[in-house]
Design a protein around this motif. Structure first.
Motif, PDB file in Angstrom:
ATOM      1  N   SER A 273       0.816  -1.214   0.000  1.00 60.40           N
ATOM      2  CA  SER A 273       0.000   0.000   0.000  1.00 60.40           C
ATOM      3  C   SER A 273       0.848   1.262   0.000  1.00 60.40           C
ATOM      4  O   SER A 273       0.471   2.270  -0.598  1.00 60.40           O
ATOM      5  N   HIS A 274       1.983   1.203   0.676  1.00 63.51           N
ATOM      6  CA  HIS A 274       2.870   2.370   0.751  1.00 63.51           C
ATOM      7  C   HIS A 274       4.275   1.842   0.974  1.00 63.51           C
ATOM      8  O   HIS A 274       4.717   1.686   2.100  1.00 63.51           O
ATOM      9  N   THR A 281       3.048   2.543  -4.638  1.00 64.73           N
ATOM     10  CA  THR A 281       1.894   1.684  -4.391  1.00 64.73           C
ATOM     11  C   THR A 281       1.902   0.559  -5.414  1.00 64.73           C
ATOM     12  O   THR A 281       2.025   0.814  -6.625  1.00 64.73           O
ATOM     13  N   LEU A 282       1.786  -0.669  -4.950  1.00 63.77           N
ATOM     14  CA  LEU A 282       1.811  -1.826  -5.848  1.00 63.77           C
ATOM     15  C   LEU A 282       0.570  -1.826  -6.725  1.00 63.77           C
ATOM     16  O   LEU A 282      -0.562  -1.760  -6.223  1.00 63.77           O
ATOM     17  N   TYR A 306       1.630  -0.997   7.264  1.00 65.33           N
ATOM     18  CA  TYR A 306       2.065  -0.312   8.481  1.00 65.33           C
ATOM     19  C   TYR A 306       1.476   1.079   8.695  1.00 65.33           C
ATOM     20  O   TYR A 306       1.355   1.534   9.827  1.00 65.33           O
ATOM     21  N   ASP A 307       1.130   1.813   7.642  1.00 66.53           N
ATOM     22  CA  ASP A 307       0.589   3.171   7.857  1.00 66.53           C
ATOM     23  C   ASP A 307      -0.460   3.552   6.827  1.00 66.53           C
ATOM     24  O   ASP A 307      -0.576   4.708   6.428  1.00 66.53           O
ATOM     25  N   SER A 308      -1.265   2.570   6.427  1.00 64.62           N
ATOM     26  CA  SER A 308      -2.237   2.811   5.348  1.00 64.62           C
ATOM     27  C   SER A 308      -3.341   3.780   5.739  1.00 64.62           C
ATOM     28  O   SER A 308      -4.066   4.284   4.873  1.00 64.62           O
ATOM     29  N   LYS A 315      -8.780   7.509  -2.196  1.00 64.12           N
ATOM     30  CA  LYS A 315      -8.869   6.371  -1.285  1.00 64.12           C
ATOM     31  C   LYS A 315      -7.707   5.416  -1.526  1.00 64.12           C
ATOM     32  O   LYS A 315      -7.296   5.200  -2.657  1.00 64.12           O
ATOM     33  N   PRO A 316      -7.177   4.838  -0.473  1.00 63.48           N
ATOM     34  CA  PRO A 316      -6.073   3.890  -0.639  1.00 63.48           C
ATOM     35  C   PRO A 316      -6.536   2.612  -1.327  1.00 63.48           C
ATOM     36  O   PRO A 316      -7.711   2.240  -1.258  1.00 63.48           O
ATOM     37  N   THR A 317      -5.590   1.948  -1.998  1.00 62.49           N
ATOM     38  CA  THR A 317      -5.895   0.681  -2.656  1.00 62.49           C
ATOM     39  C   THR A 317      -6.217  -0.381  -1.611  1.00 62.49           C
ATOM     40  O   THR A 317      -5.622  -0.413  -0.540  1.00 62.49           O
ATOM     41  N   ALA A 318      -7.182  -1.248  -1.935  1.00 64.42           N
ATOM     42  CA  ALA A 318      -7.557  -2.321  -1.010  1.00 64.42           C
ATOM     43  C   ALA A 318      -6.347  -3.207  -0.732  1.00 64.42           C
ATOM     44  O   ALA A 318      -5.463  -3.385  -1.576  1.00 64.42           O
ATOM     45  N   CYS A 319      -6.309  -3.776   0.460  1.00 61.84           N
ATOM     46  CA  CYS A 319      -5.180  -4.624   0.827  1.00 61.84           C
ATOM     47  C   CYS A 319      -5.184  -5.911   0.013  1.00 61.84           C
ATOM     48  O   CYS A 319      -6.227  -6.350  -0.500  1.00 61.84           O
TER      49      CYS A 319
END
Length: 496
Positions: A273-274, A281-282, A306-308, A315-319
């Motif tokens: 994610s980071h 970001t992958l 660790y810090d998503s 919005k952050p990418t889904a795990c």
């Protein structure tokens, strides 16, 4: 009677600063005991009368009597009515028990450790700064944490849960917190979690050590990002694993290199994610390709998220765990960065078949995490306070990141170029001038500024010189002041 040297030895022992917390009679007792153990006072040797020793040490007679009473109780001395006080006859130490010159030399030699112990010691461990100074990476702001709210929730837990919180806790973690974490990662990170798949730990570092020792054997291979988080590499090295570095580009770890690798590996560790430290970001296609690879080879994916919580652009990418239908992904999270480091609560979302083995393994490390902070955190999350706090800090951190970017571009452009992160608590900067990385780090340290060098995070020679600058824990004013100190430090060492 004591010889002069023996008396001076007792005086030195009882006045030493490191012994100040001990009662005076205990210090005297320990000092005399050490003389006996070292052989300076042999079996049958007389000790001074309590009155005489008290006068020599400028203490009360009762104090010396208390010291002698303890020595007598431990069997070090005999007290004979009408005769005096003597070193016990049984206190005959064999030559092998006494500290010989060879023993003294051996004390200063490196200890004989196991291979694993030597590897751990060589790694230097993972050290965190007690009181962080700019620009220490990975440190959250704690001055704005709602401590009064936390204390109120803690009082509620203490009142309602009462005595059970003082007993041993469930090694897997308290059910309320496991349920709250499962709900959170499902909603915010797109995970597929249930409370019975969550294991509460002290940190993400503990999670990585567990994975290294439970999922793989010494000599097994594991793919790691290059560059990579130093704590992950140290955990894998200490477990005796062979780390195979894989290049990272703007789309994250280069999965094609993993697929093409002829050497078989049993796991891959990554921060999709980071990425640490580049911030990449992958991409989705690489995530899916990696999940497919893990399924085909029955390998494990160790996903460190660790810090998503702190993502500043959309919005952050889904795990990856939520995308993995094969249950080959171990998802690691922590509250160290989202709340405060002293909380010491991290977690893993495990494939069902790993829950029992991992839980049993953690009982051998530290038994369980303390129930009280777990239940308080659960209530903090259930009440919506965690989400509100993260949203607030996300805005604050984004502002601080922008301030740091502007200041670096304005004042440090002759030395470094910022790589603006889309999330996280730190920013990588690449050196552009003739200043070496080591010189830059040392110059910063001399003026009270902490920088993490980038080159040490690479396993291969294809490194980029630079450093990480943490920004989350420092106000805009503090950031500006520190950047100006840093530029002056750089200029001082770059002068011809």
């Amino acid at each position: 009677m004591f010889k002069h040297a023996q008396l001076e030895s007792v005086k030195a022992w009882i006045s030493h600063p490191s012994h100040a917390a001990m009662p005076l009679h205990a210090r005297i007792q320990r000092a005399i005991r050490q003389l006996i153990v070292d052989g300076a006072l042999g079996p049958g040797k007389p000790l001074p009368a309590s009155r005489t020793l008290a006068k020599s040490l400028s203490v009360s007679r009762d104090t010396v009597e208390a010291a002698y009473a303890q020595l007598h109780a431990e069997g070090f001395i005999d007290r004979r009515v009408g005769s005096g006080t003597f070193v016990a006859e049984m206190m005959e130490f064999s030559p092998g028990q006494r500290l010989s010159r060879r023993d003294a030399v051996a004390r200063n030699q490196p200890p004989k450790l196991s291979k694993r112990g030597a590897a751990i010691f060589r790694s230097g461990g993972v050290r965190e700064m007690m009181v962080p100074q700019p620009f220490a990476h990975g440190v959250p702001e704690i001055r704005t944490f709602p401590l009064r709210l936390w204390e109120r929730l803690e009082r509620q837990v203490r009142k309602e849960a009462s005595a059970p919180t003082l007993f041993h806790g469930d090694p897997q973690g308290t059910e309320p917190l496991r349920r709250a974490i499962a709900d959170y990662v499902n909603l915010e990170r797109g995970a597929r979690a249930t409370a019975d798949r969550v294991l509460i730990l002290t940190s993400s570092q503990q999670a990585m050590s567990l994975c290294a020792n439970i999922l793989l054997d010494p000599g097994d291979r594991i793919f790691i990002e290059d560059p990579a988080y130093y704590g992950a590499r140290k955990a894998f090295d200490a477990a005796g694993l062979e780390c195979l570095p894989v290049r990272v580009d703007r789309q994250g770890i280069v999965v094609d290199q993993i697929i093409a690798e002829q050497r078989k590996a049993k796991a891959v560790s990554l921060t999709p994610s980071h990425q640490f430290p580049t911030g990449a970001t992958l991409s989705l296609d690489r995530r899916l390709a990696l999940i497919d690879w893990a399924s085909k080879h029955q390998a494990w994916i160790i996903e460190d998220d660790y810090d998503s919580e702190f993502h500043y652009a959309g919005k952050p990418t889904a795990c990856m765990q939520g995308l993995d239908p094969h249950d080959r992904t171990v998802y690691i999270g922590t509250f160290t960065k989202s709340l405060f480091p002293g909380l010491r609560i991290g977690y893993v979302v495990l494939p069902p078949q790993l829950v029992k083995p991992m839980t049993v393994a953690r009982t051998l490390l530290d038994g369980h995490s303390a129930p009280m902070p777990q239940l308080t955190l659960a209530r903090f999350m259930e009440g919506g306070h965690f989400g509100a706090y993260v949203r607030t800090m996300r805005g604050i951190y984004a502002e601080r990141r922008d301030v740091l970017v502007d200041l670096v571009q304005k004042h440090l452009s002759d030395f470094a170029e910022p790589r603006v992160p889309i999330g996280g608590l730190q920013m990588p900067c690449l050196l552009t001038g003739n200043l070496s990385e080591r010189t830059a780090i040392d110059a910063g340290r001399r003026v009270g500024i902490e920088l993490l060098g980038l080159s040490a995070l690479y396993a291969t020679s294809d490194t980029r010189a630079g450093f990480l600058m943490g920004f989350a824990a420092y106000t805009p004013t503090e950031i500006e002041h520190s950047v100006k100190k840093l530029v002056n430090a750089f200029r001082a060492v770059s002068k011809p």
